[in-house]
Every structure is written in C-alpha cells, then in structure tokens.
Design a protein around this motif. Structure first.
Motif, PDB file in Angstrom:
ATOM      1  N   SER A 172      -0.499  10.407   0.822  1.00  0.00           N
ATOM      2  CA  SER A 172      -1.201   9.950   2.030  1.00  0.00           C
ATOM      3  C   SER A 172      -1.159   8.424   2.161  1.00  0.00           C
ATOM      4  O   SER A 172      -1.206   7.902   3.273  1.00  0.00           O
ATOM      5  N   LEU A 173      -1.071   7.697   1.034  1.00  0.00           N
ATOM      6  CA  LEU A 173      -0.991   6.236   1.119  1.00  0.00           C
ATOM      7  C   LEU A 173       0.333   5.819   1.755  1.00  0.00           C
ATOM      8  O   LEU A 173       0.375   4.890   2.557  1.00  0.00           O
ATOM      9  N   ALA A 176      -0.033   6.628   5.396  1.00  0.00           N
ATOM     10  CA  ALA A 176      -0.930   5.673   6.060  1.00  0.00           C
ATOM     11  C   ALA A 176      -0.189   4.361   6.318  1.00  0.00           C
ATOM     12  O   ALA A 176      -0.315   3.765   7.395  1.00  0.00           O
ATOM     13  N   GLN A 178       3.045   4.010   6.659  1.00  0.00           N
ATOM     14  CA  GLN A 178       4.032   4.258   7.724  1.00  0.00           C
ATOM     15  C   GLN A 178       3.372   4.131   9.092  1.00  0.00           C
ATOM     16  O   GLN A 178       3.914   3.502   9.996  1.00  0.00           O
ATOM     17  N   ILE A 179       2.186   4.743   9.216  1.00  0.00           N
ATOM     18  CA  ILE A 179       1.460   4.678  10.486  1.00  0.00           C
ATOM     19  C   ILE A 179       1.004   3.242  10.757  1.00  0.00           C
ATOM     20  O   ILE A 179       0.881   2.833  11.900  1.00  0.00           O
TER      21      ILE A 179
ATOM     22  N   ARG B  52       0.098  16.208  11.926  1.00  0.00           N
ATOM     23  CA  ARG B  52       1.233  15.577  11.250  1.00  0.00           C
ATOM     24  C   ARG B  52       2.469  15.569  12.162  1.00  0.00           C
ATOM     25  O   ARG B  52       3.248  14.636  12.133  1.00  0.00           O
ATOM     26  N   ALA B  55       1.823  12.823  14.643  1.00  0.00           N
ATOM     27  CA  ALA B  55       1.956  11.500  14.026  1.00  0.00           C
ATOM     28  C   ALA B  55       3.404  11.191  13.673  1.00  0.00           C
ATOM     29  O   ALA B  55       3.757  10.039  13.453  1.00  0.00           O
ATOM     30  N   LEU B  57       4.847  12.641  11.029  1.00  0.00           N
ATOM     31  CA  LEU B  57       4.995  12.810   9.581  1.00  0.00           C
ATOM     32  C   LEU B  57       5.702  14.128   9.250  1.00  0.00           C
ATOM     33  O   LEU B  57       6.152  14.326   8.136  1.00  0.00           O
ATOM     34  N   MET B  84      -4.227   7.340  12.346  1.00  0.00           N
ATOM     35  CA  MET B  84      -4.661   8.574  11.674  1.00  0.00           C
ATOM     36  C   MET B  84      -5.686   8.254  10.593  1.00  0.00           C
ATOM     37  O   MET B  84      -5.521   7.299   9.832  1.00  0.00           O
ATOM     38  N   PHE B  86      -7.202   9.849   7.281  1.00  0.00           N
ATOM     39  CA  PHE B  86      -6.837  10.922   6.351  1.00  0.00           C
ATOM     40  C   PHE B  86      -8.068  11.510   5.663  1.00  0.00           C
ATOM     41  O   PHE B  86      -9.093  10.844   5.514  1.00  0.00           O
ATOM     42  N   ASP B  88      -8.441  12.116   2.520  1.00  0.00           N
ATOM     43  CA  ASP B  88      -8.800  11.377   1.297  1.00  0.00           C
ATOM     44  C   ASP B  88      -8.910   9.870   1.564  1.00  0.00           C
ATOM     45  O   ASP B  88      -8.771   9.078   0.659  1.00  0.00           O
ATOM     46  N   ALA B  90      -7.176   7.495   2.169  1.00  0.00           N
ATOM     47  CA  ALA B  90      -5.898   6.776   2.012  1.00  0.00           C
ATOM     48  C   ALA B  90      -6.061   5.272   2.199  1.00  0.00           C
ATOM     49  O   ALA B  90      -5.250   4.629   2.863  1.00  0.00           O
ATOM     50  N   LEU B  91      -7.108   4.704   1.613  1.00  0.00           N
ATOM     51  CA  LEU B  91      -7.265   3.241   1.657  1.00  0.00           C
ATOM     52  C   LEU B  91      -6.360   2.645   0.591  1.00  0.00           C
ATOM     53  O   LEU B  91      -6.154   3.257  -0.460  1.00  0.00           O
ATOM     54  N   TYR B  92      -5.837   1.458   0.850  1.00  0.00           N
ATOM     55  CA  TYR B  92      -4.986   0.802  -0.146  1.00  0.00           C
ATOM     56  C   TYR B  92      -5.911   0.236  -1.230  1.00  0.00           C
ATOM     57  O   TYR B  92      -6.688  -0.683  -0.955  1.00  0.00           O
ATOM     58  N   ASN B 100      -7.357  -4.166   4.165  1.00  0.00           N
ATOM     59  CA  ASN B 100      -7.052  -2.811   4.610  1.00  0.00           C
ATOM     60  C   ASN B 100      -7.041  -2.730   6.128  1.00  0.00           C
ATOM     61  O   ASN B 100      -6.170  -2.106   6.724  1.00  0.00           O
ATOM     62  N   ARG B 151      -9.754   1.099  10.199  1.00  0.00           N
ATOM     63  CA  ARG B 151      -8.311   0.847  10.160  1.00  0.00           C
ATOM     64  C   ARG B 151      -7.631   1.471  11.381  1.00  0.00           C
ATOM     65  O   ARG B 151      -6.644   0.958  11.890  1.00  0.00           O
TER      66      ARG B 151
END
Lengths: 288, 368
Positions: A172-173, A176, A178-179, B52, B55, B57, B84, B86, B88, B90-92, B100, B151
C-alpha cells in the motif's frame, strides 16, 4: 510467593551446557585476538619468544613504528580504503536496485533471474579464478583500481537480502506513492531506500568486510606494487616474503602490528553498523 | 452526462492454470458530482477492486471507466487526479506528518507557498496542527487516519477513494471519525467513493449505496430504499441489524398463508403476484421491528421465545418456528420475560416476498 518458571526457560543442566559452550566459543575467538594484540605491543625481542602470549611482557609500539616505516603501509592502506569504500557504495546501490526490481511480480523471467542470482552464491570463487583473470585481461582491467572495484561488485547475498527487505514493505505504501505522483525512481529513492536502512547497512557492512579482507582478486589481477592492497602486503609479510620489501626478516611484533592496523577499519565499521546489524540479519534469515 | 460512469466493467482473475474468476462482473452505474457513494458487501465481494480499478492500481479486463467524459482505461495512475485513503493508512513512516501531507504536492512541483497553504488548511481542518512535526509512529490510530485523510484533501482531487478507512479503529473512534468524514464531505462537496463491510457506516454516510456480492452489483439505491425495498434475498439479509427475517412459507391461496400456527393475510398488492405460487413455497421477508408482540395469558395459545437478548434500549426476541428462526425487535428498556407466551402480529404493509429459486423480490421480478 513463587515466581512461575517460564516455559521457554532451559533446564539447569541445559543452561550450564549452554554457558560452557559459549565460554569455549568465546575463548577460541578471544585468545588468538589477544595473542595478536600482545605480540603487536611487545618488543621485537619478546615477540620472538615461542608460545602463546596473552599480555605483553614489556609494552612497546616499536612493531607499529617499524612496520609503518619499513613497509610504507600508507599506500596499500589507502588503496584498500579507496577500493573498499567505492566498491561497497556501488555494491549497496546495485544490490538495492536489483533487489527492488526483483520484487516486481510482473518482471519477465523473474524466477529465472532469481535462480541465476542464487547460483552465483553456490559456486566457489576459486573455481572462477582463471576466467576472472582472462576476462579482466581482455577488458584491460589488470593492474587497475577499476578492476579491483568491479570484480565482486554484484553480490547474490546483498541482492536477496535487499529483495526480502523490500518485500516486507507494505504494497500500500508503493501504491500511495504512485497516487502521490511519485515516479518509480522517486519511490525507490524516497520511500524504499529510507525504509530499508538496516538492510542497506547490513549489505554495506558485509560488503566492506569481504572487500577489505579480499585477497583472491588482488592477487589474481594485480602485479603492480603501487596498486597492492593491505591483505596482499600482509600476506607477503606473514609468509616472510621479500618480494616487495627488500628486507630479509621482519619481527613478529611488526607483522602482528600490521594485522592490528588492518583490523582497525573493520572495528570502526562495526561500531557504526552495529545497531542496524541485528535487525538486518534477522530479517534476511526469517524472510529468506 | 454523469460525473463518473462504469460501463460494462469486469475484472477477471486467472488463478493458476485453469481457475478463472470474476472479482467484478459487468458493472454498470454512474455517480454524480459531489455524491458520497458507499460500496458495501461481504469480504471478497469485489468492492475494493472497484476502487483499485478506478485508481488505476488494477487493470480492468473489459469495459470502460469514464470520468468527466474522459476514458480512464489508458490513463496512468499519476494522471487520474484521484486520492485514496488506504485501510492501513499507508503513511510514509520515515516522514513527519507535514512531509506526509506535502509529499504528493512536492512531486507535482507545486510552489512552496501553495504547498504550505494547503498543508495549513488540511491541518486546521483535521485538527492536526499540534502534530505537524511528529512521525506516524508517535500518533494514535485516529490521528494517523486523519493524516491519511489530510494527504488526500491537500491534493484537491476529482474523486476521493476511501478503502475501509475506519476498520482499524476502535468502536468509539470509529463513530467520531465517521462523523468527521460526513462533515468533511458536506464542507468540501467532494465526490467520494467509500468501501466498507460495515452496514452502519454505509447507512449513515451514503447518498447512494452499492450492495455487492460475488463480484456482482446487487442493488444501487439510497440507504432508505435499500433498507425498505431490498431487491433480492442477499440485500434483504445483508442490510439491517438484526437482519430481515426470511422464512420459507407455503402459499395456501393468494389471500393467505400459514406461518407456524398463525394464519397470515397476504397484502393486497401481492395477491396477484402470488397467484403463480399457490401451493408452492415463497420466501417471506419481514424486518424484526415490523412484528408486534402481545403478551398472552396462560390459557391462550401462543409461542414462547427460546432466547431474549436485552440491549439496553431494546429487546431482541428469538422464536424458533417450523419455517425458520424469527427475530422480533421491541423497543423497551427493561428485559422481557422468556417464560411468557407471545402472540405475533405482522404488519402487512411491511411484508416482502421473494422467489425461492432466483431470490428476487416479487415486485421487482414483475417489473422486469
């Protein structure tokens, strides 16, 4: 109140055996090292006394002075440092790049490429020496720093470790990023690399140690004394060779001093890498 | 012309050599600008695949996705102007909250001042101003979810996609964040597509609900209509808590049928529809709140519940009939007695009948 014994705890005899084995292991490692240190810091006369010495009878740095002056260790030391640092940098970068590409499930011939990477880890390097020599000769890499850097630049271990590291990063990272308009290179450099520092340090450390200690490649492709690396010079010292020194005899304290000097960068590298090493190695072992 | 349209969209998976399956099958629907559409269905029904595909994906196998009159089929993820959130987050993890939030804008090479303004706006909107310099690991689950929303917000996208954004939060935080998302939608007037398996989220947030099962859209409608007029057995059983009672009953004649020992009159509007089923079985659907209970005295015949669940403001009374289990919901803030005999009265206007083979609602079947 009694504290309940943890189920995972070893029984008393097993614990004792465990400790005994650890002590044996510790002694087998520490005694040779102490012996090297003790001889290195002894006078030349004391260093010639037969038997194992753990502490110098008379503390002296004359071995260090002698080896540095007579053997002109600066040049091989700097050669080794240059070749190892540049080689390690590129090995880490290439291992990460290849490891990252191999995480792509839609990569054509992915499994075949992976098999090739694994095969390189299974073939003993001694077997490839003749072909390495002729290849380096044909490419004009004999007696060059480039030759010392390029040989052994790709490491199967590094690639597999980095691949496993990258695969542990949630998909998912990547999505994310990519988006978030990030290109593939940006995702690699800004997301994957910073998140894999323990893996990078592990690959870097292993690569640094193996390149610093490498004897086979320099001996095979280098004959020019100005390009000799530290292990080549140390080898000739230990075997009491006169090939590059012109002297007939070098006392053991000077030889051991040379070994101590050669170990110092490894200890510094270990101190820097140490806090990342455990997690880096662990991940490789679990996922691999 | 609709804002976003799915035209005959299918997604086929090839699993192994011969196993093929549809994650999404022939989906046709459209979404208007500013709508909050919730996809709901059990795990593996294909709802996340929709997000997905939108998006970029996942590639679609066939069909076309059209956003603002432009086909998205061959448009790269980066060019779709979609954000999007997510499941989970999906934070960096190696970037601060501020980094972020600004990562996407920096990649778009927006001017620094614009980036700062947008990050400031998102922080104040989501109450994140005090955490700007913190790393994700220093935040709670709710705060992380707000960063993930932030984000998306800073990008000011054409469509927001939210993939089960509340599923990792505890019950209390889920309610708070749900309200916050509803509030954000009202304030931003943004087009949002929200995926969840939680029907409460679907019912409370949606302008329009898309109910899915096994890759096929079962019904698209407003929350009220989905609840009151389910199009088939799946929707009837999936939406509502406790779910609609679905009982297999035999139609004696088009005016009445027997339910346990009670004779039940068929509603007027079903009499014609049930004509072909005389002597056969149909599925009767009735929501638990549309059954009235009356306490009977010891002499009168009635049925005894086999379980009563007291939920504070209501009681759920479970009866075991020959036709199946029947749940009745009664708003009462004291626990009802399980030893009492009860009489049942079903509100005729709230009865539903479904074909036992196709599962379709008889009214929908007749209109097709």
């Amino acid at each position: 109140m009694y504290l309940r014994k943890n189920k995972n705890q070893l029984s008393r005899p097993a614990r004792l055996l465990n400790r005994f084995m650890l002590i044996i292991l510790f002694i087998s490692m520490i005694i040779p090292f102490m012996n090297v240190l003790a001889i290195a810091f002894s006078t030349s006369k004391n260093s010639m006394v037969p038997g194992i010495t753990l502490f110098p009878k008379e503390f002296s740095v004359e071995g260090f002075v002698l080896i540095w002056k007579t053997q002109n260790l600066w040049l091989p030391f700097l050669n080794s440092l240059f070749v190892t640092t540049v080689g390690t940098f590129f090995q880490v970068l290439l291992s990460a790049l290849v490891g990252y590409i191999l995480t792509k499930k839609d990569l054509p011939f992915r499994n075949l490429i992976l098999s090739f990477v694994l095969i390189t880890m299974m073939i003993p390097s001694e077997l490839t020496l003749v072909s390495i020599y002729s290849l380096n000769r044909d490419l004009g890499l004999l007696n060059t720093y480039s030759g010392l850097i390029v040989n052994g630049l790709m490491s199967g271990f590094g690639i597999i470790l980095m691949k496993n590291y990258f695969e542990a990063i949630p998909q998912s990272l990547f999505e994310a990023a990519q988006i978030d308009y990030a290109s593939e290179f940006k995702i690699f450099f800004k997301i994957y690399l910073p998140m894999s520092i323990p893996g990078l340090v592990t690959v870097g450390f292993v690569s640094f140690v193996s390149k610093w200690n490498s004897l086979l490649i320099p001996v095979t492709i280098i004959t020019d004394q100005n390009k000799f690396t530290l292990p080549v010079v140390l080898r000739s010292l230990i075997f009491n060779s006169t090939a590059n020194s012109g002297t007939t005899f070098i006392a053991p304290n000077a030889i051991m001093a040379g070994i101590v000097i050669s170990v110092l960068p490894l200890i510094i590298a270990y101190i820097i890498a140490q806090r990342f090493l455990v997690s880096g190695m662990n991940l490789g072992s679990i996922k691999g | 012309m609709s804002f976003l349209t799915f035209k005959h969209v299918s997604k086929q998976y090839v699993d192994g050599k011969n196993n093929q399956g549809y994650a999404v099958r022939n989906a046709n629907f459209s979404i208007n600008k500013g709508e909050l559409v919730v996809f709901v269905g059990p795990s593996g029904c294909g709802k996340s695949t929709f997000l997905r595909m939108l998006a970029g994906l996942e590639e679609i196998t066939s069909g076309e996705i059209i956003l603002e009159e432009q086909s998205l089929n061959d448009v790269d993820v980066k060019m779709r102007d979609i954000a999007m959130v997510f499941q989970d987050y999906a934070l960096y993890p190696h970037m601060s909250v501020e980094e972020n939030l600004s990562f996407g804008l920096k990649n778009q090479r927006k001017p620094k001042q614009t980036i700062m303004q947008k990050v400031d706006m998102a922080c104040s909107l989501l109450d994140l101003s005090d955490f700007r310099k913190r790393m994700p690991k220093q935040l709670s689950g709710g705060q992380r979810q707000r960063v993930a929303l932030g984000r998306a917000i800073v990008k000011e996208p054409k469509v927001f996609l939210l993939d089960e954004p509340l599923s990792n939060l505890d019950a209390k935080l889920r309610v708070q964040t749900r309200k916050m998302i509803a509030d954000l939608h009202n304030r931003l007037k943004a087009t949002m597509i929200y995926v969840t398996h939680d029907q409460t989220e679907a019912m409370t947030l949606a302008d329009k609900i898309v109910v899915m099962n096994k890759g096929i859209i079962q019904q698209i409608d407003t929350p009220e209509r989905i609840y009151l007029y389910p199009s088939n057995l799946f929707v009837a059983g999936f939406i509502g808590s406790p779910p609609m009672n679905l009982l297999r009953v035999k139609i004696k004649n088009s005016q009445s049928f027997k339910l346990s020992e009670f004779n039940v009159q068929v509603p007027d509007d079903y009499q014609v529809l049930l004509q072909p089923y005389v002597g056969k079985e149909v599925i009767l659907g009735i929501r638990p709140e549309y059954i009235q209970l009356s306490e009977l005295t010891t002499g009168e015949s009635g049925i005894k519940p086999n379980l009563i669940e007291f939920l504070g403001s209501e009681n759920l009374i479970y009866f075991m009939l020959e036709e199946g289990e029947l749940i009745v919901k009664k708003n009462l803030s004291s626990k009802m007695s399980p030893s009492t005999n009860y009489g049942l009265k079903i509100k005729r206007e709230n009865m539903h009948f479904f074909d036992p083979i196709s599962g379709e609602h008889l009214k929908r079947r007749s209109s097709n």
